[in-house]
Design a protein around this motif. Structure first.
Motif, mmCIF file in Angstrom:
data_model
loop_
_atom_site.group_PDB
_atom_site.id
_atom_site.type_symbol
_atom_site.label_atom_id
_atom_site.label_comp_id
_atom_site.label_asym_id
_atom_site.label_seq_id
_atom_site.Cartn_x
_atom_site.Cartn_y
_atom_site.Cartn_z
ATOM 1 N N ALA A 90 37.730 27.402 52.261
ATOM 2 C CA ALA A 90 37.208 26.768 53.476
ATOM 3 C C ALA A 90 38.094 27.061 54.683
ATOM 4 O O ALA A 90 37.603 27.147 55.811
ATOM 5 C CB ALA A 90 37.079 25.258 53.272
ATOM 6 N N ARG A 91 39.390 27.226 54.461
ATOM 7 C CA ARG A 91 40.293 27.497 55.591
ATOM 8 C C ARG A 91 40.717 28.969 55.677
ATOM 9 O O ARG A 91 41.506 29.340 56.548
ATOM 10 C CB ARG A 91 41.507 26.573 55.523
ATOM 11 N N THR A 92 40.198 29.802 54.775
ATOM 12 C CA THR A 92 40.541 31.226 54.757
ATOM 13 C C THR A 92 39.245 32.034 54.752
ATOM 14 O O THR A 92 38.720 32.357 53.679
ATOM 15 C CB THR A 92 41.387 31.572 53.509
ATOM 16 N N PRO A 93 38.702 32.360 55.921
ATOM 17 C CA PRO A 93 37.411 33.038 55.966
ATOM 18 C C PRO A 93 37.400 34.399 55.255
ATOM 19 O O PRO A 93 36.399 34.798 54.694
ATOM 20 C CB PRO A 93 37.128 33.221 57.451
ATOM 21 N N ARG A 94 38.534 35.088 55.288
ATOM 22 C CA ARG A 94 38.599 36.416 54.665
ATOM 23 C C ARG A 94 39.838 36.474 53.767
ATOM 24 O O ARG A 94 40.970 36.369 54.254
ATOM 25 C CB ARG A 94 38.669 37.496 55.731
ATOM 26 N N LEU A 95 39.613 36.671 52.470
ATOM 27 C CA LEU A 95 40.730 36.777 51.533
ATOM 28 C C LEU A 95 41.392 38.143 51.630
ATOM 29 O O LEU A 95 40.718 39.150 51.882
ATOM 30 C CB LEU A 95 40.238 36.577 50.091
ATOM 31 N N LYS A 96 42.692 38.167 51.442
ATOM 32 C CA LYS A 96 43.408 39.445 51.318
ATOM 33 C C LYS A 96 42.902 40.148 50.068
ATOM 34 O O LYS A 96 42.595 39.501 49.070
ATOM 35 C CB LYS A 96 44.916 39.209 51.150
ATOM 36 N N GLN A 97 42.829 41.470 50.106
ATOM 37 C CA GLN A 97 42.447 42.229 48.910
ATOM 38 C C GLN A 97 43.564 42.116 47.878
ATOM 39 O O GLN A 97 44.743 42.215 48.224
ATOM 40 C CB GLN A 97 42.200 43.696 49.234
ATOM 41 N N TYR A 98 43.189 41.917 46.634
ATOM 42 C CA TYR A 98 44.168 41.782 45.559
ATOM 43 C C TYR A 98 44.804 43.136 45.286
ATOM 44 O O TYR A 98 44.122 44.142 45.127
ATOM 45 C CB TYR A 98 43.496 41.235 44.295
ATOM 46 N N ASN A 99 46.136 43.167 45.204
ATOM 47 C CA ASN A 99 46.860 44.413 45.004
ATOM 48 C C ASN A 99 47.438 44.568 43.599
ATOM 49 O O ASN A 99 48.213 45.484 43.351
ATOM 50 C CB ASN A 99 47.975 44.552 46.050
ATOM 51 N N GLY A 100 47.098 43.670 42.684
ATOM 52 C CA GLY A 100 47.572 43.779 41.308
ATOM 53 C C GLY A 100 48.979 43.268 41.092
ATOM 54 O O GLY A 100 49.571 43.497 40.037
ATOM 55 N N GLU A 101 49.528 42.559 42.062
ATOM 56 C CA GLU A 101 50.924 42.139 42.017
ATOM 57 C C GLU A 101 51.205 41.023 41.008
ATOM 58 O O GLU A 101 52.310 40.903 40.511
ATOM 59 C CB GLU A 101 51.347 41.676 43.416
ATOM 60 N N TYR A 102 50.228 40.194 40.678
ATOM 61 C CA TYR A 102 50.478 39.003 39.863
ATOM 62 C C TYR A 102 49.776 39.066 38.518
ATOM 63 O O TYR A 102 48.644 39.528 38.416
ATOM 64 C CB TYR A 102 50.031 37.736 40.602
ATOM 65 N N ILE A 103 50.457 38.560 37.500
ATOM 66 C CA ILE A 103 49.888 38.388 36.166
ATOM 67 C C ILE A 103 50.009 36.903 35.839
ATOM 68 O O ILE A 103 51.063 36.302 36.031
ATOM 69 C CB ILE A 103 50.642 39.228 35.120
ATOM 70 N N VAL A 104 48.950 36.315 35.336
ATOM 71 C CA VAL A 104 48.933 34.885 35.052
ATOM 72 C C VAL A 104 48.902 34.671 33.542
ATOM 73 O O VAL A 104 48.077 35.252 32.840
ATOM 74 C CB VAL A 104 47.707 34.220 35.705
ATOM 75 N N VAL A 105 49.826 33.833 33.059
ATOM 76 C CA VAL A 105 49.907 33.506 31.637
ATOM 77 C C VAL A 105 49.895 31.983 31.511
ATOM 78 O O VAL A 105 50.642 31.300 32.208
ATOM 79 C CB VAL A 105 51.206 34.062 31.011
ATOM 80 N N PHE A 106 49.040 31.468 30.638
ATOM 81 C CA PHE A 106 48.989 30.035 30.352
ATOM 82 C C PHE A 106 49.437 29.805 28.916
ATOM 83 O O PHE A 106 48.643 29.952 27.990
ATOM 84 C CB PHE A 106 47.571 29.474 30.539
#
Length: 134
Positions: A90-106
């Motif tokens: 809602a507060r970010t009209p245009r998202l930055k393109q994802y550059n592959g920098e992050y990996i998420v592990v749960f």
């Protein structure tokens, strides 16, 4: 589709902008939150945070928050992660393109929950995620 917070869960994982996480009590207003996933999926696909609509949604939410230096984010239960993602969109009209920098592990802890753990965590799903660690 819609997703709600885990009914009966007593705890949540909160991720800060630096990626660190804390376990916090889940208060009643959080528990009733229900969110629409379709808008999130579409925006995350467009910006590359998801490769397919069938990809898990929460890792895409976490990557988006990290890429936009946002926080805090409720990373679990997923309904609350979605609530926070809707607020970011809602507060970010245009998202930055994802550059592959992050990996998420749960990390999760497998095995059945004892009566004491069910009393502490509220549900076996909550015990699995919260006991697994950030």
């Amino acid at each position: 589709g819609t997703v709600g917070a885990s009914e009966g869960a007593r705890w949540k994982w909160v991720m800060q902008g630096d990626g660190s996480c804390t376990k916090e009590l889940l208060n009643d207003p959080d528990k009733d939150d229900v969110q629409d996933s379709d808008t999130l999926i579409q925006r995350f696909l467009e910006a590359g945070y998801m490769e397919a609509a069938s990809d898990p949604l929460v890792p895409a939410i976490v990557k988006t928050f990290m890429a936009h230096s946002e926080g805090p984010l409720v990373a679990w239960p997923s309904g609350l992660a979605m609530r926070d993602a809707h607020r970011l969109l809602a507060r970010t009209p245009r998202l930055k393109q994802y550059n592959g920098e992050y990996i998420v592990v749960f990390p999760v802890r497998q095995g059945s929950s004892t009566k004491a753990q069910l009393k502490e965590y509220g549900t076996s799903s909550c015990a699995m995620f919260i006991r697994g660690g950030p």
